[in-house]
Design a protein around this motif. Structure first.
Motif, PDB file in Angstrom:
ATOM      1  N   TYR A 249     -10.969  -5.271   9.045  1.00  0.00           N
ATOM      2  CA  TYR A 249     -10.059  -6.103   8.259  1.00  0.00           C
ATOM      3  C   TYR A 249      -9.171  -6.849   9.251  1.00  0.00           C
ATOM      4  O   TYR A 249      -8.322  -6.250   9.920  1.00  0.00           O
ATOM      5  CB  TYR A 249      -9.230  -5.248   7.307  1.00  0.00           C
ATOM      6  CG  TYR A 249      -8.473  -6.055   6.290  1.00  0.00           C
ATOM      7  CD1 TYR A 249      -9.129  -6.628   5.211  1.00  0.00           C
ATOM      8  CD2 TYR A 249      -7.107  -6.248   6.405  1.00  0.00           C
ATOM      9  CE1 TYR A 249      -8.443  -7.374   4.265  1.00  0.00           C
ATOM     10  CE2 TYR A 249      -6.414  -6.985   5.470  1.00  0.00           C
ATOM     11  CZ  TYR A 249      -7.083  -7.547   4.399  1.00  0.00           C
ATOM     12  OH  TYR A 249      -6.394  -8.292   3.462  1.00  0.00           O
ATOM     13  N   ILE A 250      -9.380  -8.125   9.390  1.00  0.00           N
ATOM     14  CA  ILE A 250      -8.708  -8.920  10.420  1.00  0.00           C
ATOM     15  C   ILE A 250      -7.250  -9.199  10.064  1.00  0.00           C
ATOM     16  O   ILE A 250      -6.956  -9.696   8.973  1.00  0.00           O
ATOM     17  CB  ILE A 250      -9.439 -10.267  10.638  1.00  0.00           C
ATOM     18  CG1 ILE A 250     -10.916 -10.047  10.936  1.00  0.00           C
ATOM     19  CG2 ILE A 250      -8.764 -11.093  11.725  1.00  0.00           C
ATOM     20  CD1 ILE A 250     -11.189  -9.329  12.231  1.00  0.00           C
TER      21      ILE A 250
ATOM     22  N   VAL B 135       1.016   4.142   7.908  1.00  0.00           N
ATOM     23  CA  VAL B 135       1.779   3.408   8.933  1.00  0.00           C
ATOM     24  C   VAL B 135       1.161   3.664  10.303  1.00  0.00           C
ATOM     25  O   VAL B 135       0.806   2.732  11.029  1.00  0.00           O
ATOM     26  CB  VAL B 135       3.271   3.795   8.925  1.00  0.00           C
ATOM     27  CG1 VAL B 135       3.995   3.151  10.105  1.00  0.00           C
ATOM     28  CG2 VAL B 135       3.949   3.393   7.624  1.00  0.00           C
ATOM     29  N   SER B 136       1.006   4.942  10.669  1.00  0.00           N
ATOM     30  CA  SER B 136       0.470   5.244  12.005  1.00  0.00           C
ATOM     31  C   SER B 136      -1.010   4.903  12.110  1.00  0.00           C
ATOM     32  O   SER B 136      -1.474   4.475  13.174  1.00  0.00           O
ATOM     33  CB  SER B 136       0.747   6.699  12.399  1.00  0.00           C
ATOM     34  OG  SER B 136       0.268   7.589  11.428  1.00  0.00           O
ATOM     35  N   ARG B 137      -1.761   5.034  11.028  1.00  0.00           N
ATOM     36  CA  ARG B 137      -3.187   4.673  11.065  1.00  0.00           C
ATOM     37  C   ARG B 137      -3.349   3.172  11.269  1.00  0.00           C
ATOM     38  O   ARG B 137      -4.151   2.729  12.095  1.00  0.00           O
ATOM     39  CB  ARG B 137      -3.895   5.117   9.780  1.00  0.00           C
ATOM     40  CG  ARG B 137      -5.323   4.611   9.647  1.00  0.00           C
ATOM     41  CD  ARG B 137      -6.231   5.121  10.759  1.00  0.00           C
ATOM     42  NE  ARG B 137      -7.537   4.473  10.660  1.00  0.00           N
ATOM     43  CZ  ARG B 137      -8.412   4.397  11.634  1.00  0.00           C
ATOM     44  NH1 ARG B 137      -8.146   4.947  12.808  1.00  0.00           N
ATOM     45  NH2 ARG B 137      -9.562   3.797  11.484  1.00  0.00           N
TER      46      ARG B 137
ATOM     47  N   TYR C  71       0.833  -1.195   0.000  1.00  0.00           N
ATOM     48  CA  TYR C  71       0.000   0.000   0.000  1.00  0.00           C
ATOM     49  C   TYR C  71       0.871   1.250   0.000  1.00  0.00           C
ATOM     50  O   TYR C  71       1.898   1.290   0.688  1.00  0.00           O
ATOM     51  CB  TYR C  71      -0.869   0.051   1.261  1.00  0.00           C
ATOM     52  CG  TYR C  71      -1.661  -1.200   1.515  1.00  0.00           C
ATOM     53  CD1 TYR C  71      -2.939  -1.356   0.979  1.00  0.00           C
ATOM     54  CD2 TYR C  71      -1.132  -2.228   2.286  1.00  0.00           C
ATOM     55  CE1 TYR C  71      -3.667  -2.514   1.207  1.00  0.00           C
ATOM     56  CE2 TYR C  71      -1.853  -3.393   2.524  1.00  0.00           C
ATOM     57  CZ  TYR C  71      -3.117  -3.529   1.987  1.00  0.00           C
ATOM     58  OH  TYR C  71      -3.839  -4.672   2.214  1.00  0.00           O
ATOM     59  N   PRO C  72       0.433   2.301  -0.705  1.00  0.00           N
ATOM     60  CA  PRO C  72       1.131   3.587  -0.601  1.00  0.00           C
ATOM     61  C   PRO C  72       0.954   4.159   0.811  1.00  0.00           C
ATOM     62  O   PRO C  72      -0.098   3.985   1.438  1.00  0.00           O
ATOM     63  CB  PRO C  72       0.412   4.475  -1.631  1.00  0.00           C
ATOM     64  CG  PRO C  72      -0.346   3.533  -2.520  1.00  0.00           C
ATOM     65  CD  PRO C  72      -0.648   2.325  -1.688  1.00  0.00           C
ATOM     66  N   ALA C  73       1.945   4.858   1.277  1.00  0.00           N
ATOM     67  CA  ALA C  73       1.915   5.414   2.638  1.00  0.00           C
ATOM     68  C   ALA C  73       0.781   6.404   2.849  1.00  0.00           C
ATOM     69  O   ALA C  73       0.317   6.586   3.976  1.00  0.00           O
ATOM     70  CB  ALA C  73       3.250   6.078   2.966  1.00  0.00           C
TER      71      ALA C  73
ATOM     72  N   ILE D 225      -4.892   6.152   3.217  1.00  0.00           N
ATOM     73  CA  ILE D 225      -5.574   5.921   4.492  1.00  0.00           C
ATOM     74  C   ILE D 225      -6.891   5.162   4.318  1.00  0.00           C
ATOM     75  O   ILE D 225      -7.532   4.806   5.294  1.00  0.00           O
ATOM     76  CB  ILE D 225      -5.807   7.235   5.271  1.00  0.00           C
ATOM     77  CG1 ILE D 225      -6.631   8.219   4.441  1.00  0.00           C
ATOM     78  CG2 ILE D 225      -4.473   7.845   5.701  1.00  0.00           C
ATOM     79  CD1 ILE D 225      -7.195   9.360   5.243  1.00  0.00           C
ATOM     80  N   GLY D 226      -7.275   4.898   3.077  1.00  0.00           N
ATOM     81  CA  GLY D 226      -8.463   4.090   2.804  1.00  0.00           C
ATOM     82  C   GLY D 226      -8.122   2.635   2.540  1.00  0.00           C
ATOM     83  O   GLY D 226      -8.997   1.841   2.162  1.00  0.00           O
TER      84      GLY D 226
END
Length: 191
Positions: free
Chosen positions: A80-81, A107-109, A66-68, A71-72
């Protein structure tokens, strides 16, 4: 999804030690684990400078990437397990974002989601020396359920080179997610 249904998020941030995230991806290739990679922008730069590998070649090691700024992404949702997240290495900036709930990047999300869902979050904090603010942030994260696991080498394995040290350290981190790496040398395993 992997045969055992285990998904693991791997994040590589801009702290020195991108080889830890890279090695985690390499070790997980032979495991029944679906890997989800997110690289911070600084992590991309550090990865290239420290390992000589291209970002695309490292992305290719993951099952999903995923791109950093996405956020979606699936890993940004608690529905999402996953089995959790390994941040290897974890910069002080990323650690601070996670501790405060300031989710400025994927990353932080994703780490925030892992914490709120009470899943395993392992932070390979890569900084030294540490000042009191760093230590307080680590304490806060530990109290929230994160595992603070700086990359500390095990010399009882009698490593022959840096590669041995990196592999042993990362394999121990994967133990925290119940992923056993074959051939990991353990203390007194021969007894």
């Amino acid at each position: 999804m992997a045969d055992n249904g285990k998904r693991l998020i791997i994040a590589i941030t801009g702290a020195s030690g991108a080889v830890y995230g890279l090695r985690a991806l390499e070790l997980l290739r032979d495991q029944p684990v679906e890997t989800h990679l997110v690289l911070s922008r600084a992590g991309e730069r550090t990865l290239v400078e420290e390992t000589g590998r291209s970002v695309s070649s490292v992305r290719d090691l993951a099952d999903r990437q995923y791109p950093a700024a996405d956020i979606g992404a699936a890993i940004a949702s608690g529905s999402y397990i996953t089995a959790g997240m390994l941040v290897a290495p974890c910069s002080i900036r990323t650690m601070g974002e996670i501790a405060t709930g300031v989710t400025a990047s994927l990353v932080s999300r994703a780490a925030d989601v892992v914490l709120k869902e009470r899943r395993r979050l392992v932070l390979m904090v890569r900084e030294t020396p540490l000042h009191t603010g760093h230590l307080r942030t680590m304490t806060a994260l530990s109290e929230m359920g994160a595992v603070i696991a700086p990359p500390v080498p095990a010399f009882y394995t009698r490593p022959k080179d840096v590669d041995d040290l990196v592999t042993q350290t990362v394999a121990r981190m994967l133990d925290l997610f119940d992923v056993a790496v074959p051939d990991l040398r353990r203390w007194r395993a021969e007894d």
